[in-house]
Design a protein around this motif. Structure first.
Motif, short mmCIF file in Angstrom:
data_model
loop_
_atom_site.label_atom_id
_atom_site.label_comp_id
_atom_site.label_asym_id
_atom_site.label_seq_id
_atom_site.Cartn_x
_atom_site.Cartn_y
_atom_site.Cartn_z
N GLY A 80 0.83 -1.21 0.00
CA GLY A 80 0.00 0.00 0.00
C GLY A 80 0.86 1.25 0.00
N ILE A 81 1.90 1.25 0.84
CA ILE A 81 2.82 2.40 0.86
C ILE A 81 3.51 2.53 -0.50
CG2 ILE A 81 4.93 3.28 1.93
CD1 ILE A 81 4.02 1.96 4.52
N GLY A 82 3.82 1.37 -1.10
CA GLY A 82 4.40 1.39 -2.44
C GLY A 82 3.46 2.07 -3.43
N GLY A 83 2.18 1.80 -3.29
CA GLY A 83 1.21 2.45 -4.18
C GLY A 83 1.19 3.95 -3.95
N ALA A 84 1.32 4.34 -2.67
CA ALA A 84 1.32 5.77 -2.34
C ALA A 84 2.54 6.47 -2.94
CB ALA A 84 1.31 5.95 -0.82
N SER A 85 3.60 5.71 -3.22
CA SER A 85 4.78 6.34 -3.81
C SER A 85 4.44 6.93 -5.17
CB SER A 85 5.93 5.33 -3.93
OG SER A 85 5.69 4.44 -4.99
N TYR A 86 3.35 6.48 -5.75
CA TYR A 86 2.87 7.11 -6.99
C TYR A 86 2.06 8.36 -6.67
CZ TYR A 86 4.01 3.61 -10.57
OH TYR A 86 4.65 2.82 -11.45
N THR A 87 0.98 8.16 -5.91
CA THR A 87 0.00 9.24 -5.80
C THR A 87 0.37 10.29 -4.76
OG1 THR A 87 -1.24 7.80 -4.33
CG2 THR A 87 -1.95 7.92 -6.62
N LEU A 88 1.29 9.99 -3.84
CA LEU A 88 1.65 11.00 -2.84
C LEU A 88 3.02 11.59 -3.12
CD1 LEU A 88 0.30 9.38 0.45
CD2 LEU A 88 -0.73 11.18 -0.94
N ALA A 89 3.57 11.29 -4.31
CA ALA A 89 4.88 11.88 -4.61
C ALA A 89 5.02 12.25 -6.07
CB ALA A 89 6.00 10.93 -4.21
N LEU A 90 4.38 11.51 -6.97
CA LEU A 90 4.68 11.70 -8.39
C LEU A 90 3.49 12.15 -9.24
CD1 LEU A 90 6.88 8.50 -8.72
CD2 LEU A 90 7.70 10.85 -8.61
#
Lengths: 426, 479
Positions: free
Chosen positions: A326-336
């Motif tokens: 889930g945190i890996g998924g957030a690396s898309y939407t909360l950073a890029l």
């Protein structure tokens, strides 16, 4: 005490004859090297191939004449192949193979860079390295989720769904609350939600783990796609404008040449990912949690007879895997990027490939993820310089590498013995 | 026993330890109450080291919540227990590299490090050579001397008589009697089966005819491409039983599978009555007159979900009278099945019952019935009575002898030395993929036991015989 050793035929050395695995690999490497030296050498031009130590064409650079470079590095690959063919001590196998493969790749790059349109005969290393890590990021998180799950004996095909759900809930709740931290927690919960379904169906109801994994991926695509259309597309301002983690520079490390600017001046998720690799690696092999996790993945009955709660360990690990993904998924939407429909686009499956290629080992998975990330980044670079190599060709690499890995061409790949087998007491 | 160890929950009744009733929710409760168990199938993680296996579930850790494993302390604990009970193990060895006898020792050490007072040993000798068994009995005696109680479960009467102070016989889930170790073998056997049975097989001397099966220089690999059969020569004549003895995993399985065409022959030849059959498909081998009882009936011998009748025609379902063209003829199949159920004393509710619902002994009889219903030149039975009740053993043995008497060449592979000695006219002992010796059935058990451990009488006498040196150096490593 005099003991008669029970004969164990299994320990008897395998007589492979002359063509050991090392020699076969050597022969292949030799052929690749020849291809590189001859073909790449012939196709390369006399332009200087510049590998700049910055983000663009400016600044210091490593330079080499294209033709000479392609031939020279090809010869290095040939030499490594010849060494393996002649026979090297076992512990030298991997280093020599590594040198040979790097030689092949460099030869290829010398050709491509020198043959690029005039004015573009350079490869910005900082850019390439940063791109490699950023593209590898979801693979790292995904593969770690796989490690956590499968080391405890539950096959995790749902990595894609976990990443996607993480990305979606991160974007949604980050946008609503306006806080990156709320977004991050929501992303972890989102990934864990898919994991919970996986755990309940696989562990409690003994559903085939591969089948349930695929179904969960479809579920994640469906649910997030539906909500994306209903919420995010109608009111992007409200629902799909999550705040982003600001770049964070790590003191000291950011000043390392090339690597500093490439890795340590930005993406917070990258630090988290690399740290997680370290933590999970140490955890798995040096702590009680790791010992129990591995025992449950290898021989659950044995663990049970020693009072280890097999199902509890599995539930916990599957849920942890969901949190990581889930945190890996957030690396898309909360950073890029903002959330888009099906934005993971198969990276979860490449993460699965990285897990296998990395032999169910966190560090191995990291290296595999970086290799795949590099292939990905190289494809982007090649299309930018109008290369004659189709980018689809490089996009194929992860899958090809995984097939070779599973086929046993890069050493024995052994999954945890109880991976995918539900534990039924008695 | 699994109830005693907390693995299963009792439906009724209670367990008393030191006079106090005990409720066991799981194995950890049992360990807490001082009960340890060595399972028939070892409960060791093959890729872990000895120390890791012993630590598991009772880990000593440092670093508080992080829980870093204290390997040094684990090693020390293993060393202590090894020292105290004279059970030497290397804490850093990886389990899958260890011979079975040492793995069992690890299991015992594992239980002892948990401070148990009662040790349950479930069929511990099934996988051991006679010498290793002897050594295990010595260990058990020293544990007894150290004040531990031992429950020793076995179906080998000789071992019970050698070690037990009291004997309890259980049949079909009930205690049927207790005996003292002075009771005779026949008395114990009678208790076990509920009636008097013959332990020896009644048979007249063999009258061997022409060679039927000839194996020469056979080389076969196992599933992991490791040499399992390494140059075997064998001849079996019509009307004789050749017994193949040996500790499990010495190439017996692969030898038989190669003869049956189930495994590629890498070198050497296999001939049946003069015809080369190596390289033939299994079906062709079967149709050439070979009957085969595979060692694992549930995996290779039967389709458990199929009915008894269907399993009885698995070999010839496509031939008249059972099949015609694309269709099966159910009536013919059923009527022939009823006949054979009668003839082979298969206890089943009906010919249509799924074979998986039958007891092990009756399942085995179904296979034997199927294989013996064709005209045979050669009959191969691998572990024909494994996991089979004594009554069925008797029946299967008599059918095997009968088959020999009508002039079939018979090969019996068994890890039960008694069975081989009882049935065979000649005994071939396999060790590390070779036939290390062929002896008569009157050979003393001890001598066969030594052969099974790789020590042939002449090699033992020589100063530097191959296998003898192997065994010698192994014992030095462990001593």
């Amino acid at each position: 005490m005099s003991t008669m050793a029970v004969p164990d035929v299994a320990v008897a050395p395998v007589d492979e004859g002359f063509w050991t695995r090392s020699r076969k690999v050597g022969l292949t490497l030799l052929a690749l090297g020849l291809l590189a030296a001859v073909l790449f050498g012939a196709l390369a031009t006399d332009q200087q191939a510049r590998f700049t130590l910055s983000d663009d064409a400016a600044g210091a650079a490593l330079e080499i004449n294209g033709t000479i470079g392609a031939i020279l590095f090809g010869i290095i690959a040939i030499a490594a192949g010849a060494a393996l063919l002649a026979g090297v001590p076992k512990r030298w196998f991997l280093p020599v193979l590594g040198v040979g493969l790097v030689g092949f790749v460099l030869s290829f790059l010398c050709w491509q860079v020198s043959a690029a349109p005039t004015g573009q005969n350079f490869m910005p290393l900082v850019n390439i390295i940063r791109g490699t890590f950023i593209l590898a990021l979801p693979l790292i998180f995904g593969a770690l989720a796989g490690v956590l799950c499968e080391r405890s004996g539950v096959v995790n095909v749902a990595i894609e769904g976990q990443l996607l759900m993480g990305a979606f809930s991160g974007a949604l709740f980050g946008s609503i609350s306006g806080s990156v931290w709320v977004g991050l927690v929501a992303a972890a919960v989102g990934g864990a939600f898919i994991s919970l379904l996986l755990a309940v169906f696989a562990i409690r109801y003994l559903v085939d783990q591969v089948v349930i994994g695929i179904v969960l991926n479809l579920l994640a695509v469906g649910v997030t796609g539906f909500l994306y259309e209903r919420l995010m597309q109608t009111d992007a301002e409200q629902y799909n404008s999550a705040p982003r983690f600001s770049n964070w520079e790590i003191p000291l490390l950011k000043d390392i040449p090339v690597l500093g600017p490439a890795l340590f001046r930005g993406n917070i998720f990258l630090y988290v990912g690399l740290l997680l690799v370290l933590v999970i690696h140490i955890g798995l092999f040096r702590t009680r949690w790791g010992l129990r996790t591995r025992s449950v993945g290898e021989h659950p009955t044995a663990a049970d007879t020693l009072g280890v709660k097999v199902l509890r360990v599995r539930y916990r690990n599957v849920l942890l895997a969901g949190v990581v993904a889930g945190i890996g998924g957030a690396s898309y939407t909360l950073a890029l990027y903002s959330f888009t429909k099906n934005m993971i686009g198969g990276k979860g499956f490449i993460a699965l490939a990285a897990l296998i290629f990395g032999r169910w080992n966190p560090t191995g998975a990291l290296l595999a993820a970086l290799f795949f990330g590099f292939a990905d980044q190289l494809a982007t670079y090649l299309s930018a310089i109008n290369s004659s190599i189709p980018s689809q060709f490089l996009a194929m690499l992860p899958y090809l590498a995984t097939i070779l890995a599973v086929a046993g061409l890069v050493g024995r790949v052994r999954a945890p013995a109880a991976d995918g087998k539900p534990y039924i007491k008695g | 026993m699994n109830v005693l160890y907390g693995l299963y929950q009792p439906d009724e009744g209670e367990i008393l330890v030191d006079g106090k009733p005990l409720k066991l929710k799981g194995p950890s409760d049992a360990i807490g109450a001082g009960i340890g168990m060595v399972h028939q199938h070892f409960m060791l993680v093959p890729v872990f080291t000895v120390a890791e296996n012993i630590m598991l579930g009772a880990e000593q850790t440092r670093g508080g919540i992080a829980g870093f494993l204290d390997r040094r302390r684990a090693r020390r604990e293993v060393a202590e227990v090894s020292e105290r009970y004279n059970l030497r193990v290397d804490p850093d060895a990886v389990i899958e590299d260890l011979p079975v006898g040492i793995q069992q020792r690890v299991e015992i050490v594992k239980a002892l490090t948990r401070d148990v007072d009662l040790l349950i040993l479930d069929e511990p000798t099934a996988v051991l050579t006679p010498q290793e068994t002897e050594e295990l009995l010595t260990v058990m005696r020293s544990l007894k001397a150290a004040g531990k109680s031992i429950v020793f479960i076995t179906h080998k009467l000789g071992e019970v008589k050698a070690i037990a102070d009291r004997i309890t016989v259980i049949r079909r889930g009930k205690t049927v009697g207790t005996a003292s170790p002075e009771a005779s073998r026949d008395e114990l056997a009678a208790l076990m089966v509920g009636r008097n049975v013959r332990l020896t097989v009644d048979k007249s001397p063999a009258t061997p005819g022409d060679p039927v099966l000839e194996v020469a220089g056979l080389v076969v690999d196992d599933d992991r491409q490791i040499r399992a059969v390494d140059g075997v020569d064998l001849t079996v004549r019509a009307g004789e039983v050749l017994g193949v003895a040996g500790v499990q995993g010495n190439g017996q399985t692969e030898l038989i599978e190669a003869i049956m065409g189930l495994r590629p022959v890498l070198a050497g030849t296999v001939s049946l009555a003069g015809d080369r059959i190596d390289g033939w498909k299994t079906k062709k081998v079967l149709r050439a007159g070979v009957g085969y009882v595979p060692e694992d009936r549930s995996v290779d011998g039967l389709v458990k979900e199929f009915s008894v009748a269907e399993n009885l025609v698995l070999d010839i379902y496509d031939r008249p009278p059972f099949g015609a063209g694309l269709a099966l003829k159910p009536d013919a199949i059923t009527s022939s099945a009823k006949e054979r159920i009668e003839q082979f004393d298969v206890r089943t509710s009906s010919a249509d019952a799924p074979v998986g619902t039958l007891s092990g002994g009756n399942q085995q009889k179904v296979i034997v019935a199927r294989e013996l219903s064709r005209p045979l030149k050669l009959f191969i039975a691998a572990q024909p009575t494994r996991g089979v009740d004594v009554g069925s053993i008797e029946f299967i043995h008599s059918r095997i002898v009968h088959e020999r008497d009508v002039g079939t060449a018979v090969v019996v592979v068994s890890s039960e030395l008694d069975e081989v000695i009882g049935l065979a006219d000649r005994i071939a002992v396999m060790y590390r993929g070779r036939i290390i010796g062929v002896v008569g059935p009157d050979t003393p058990r001890e001598e066969i036991g030594l052969l099974m451990a790789g020590i042939s009488p002449d090699a033992a006498a020589a100063t530097d015989g191959g296998p003898a040196t192997d065994a010698g150096s192994a014992s030095e490593d462990e001593a």
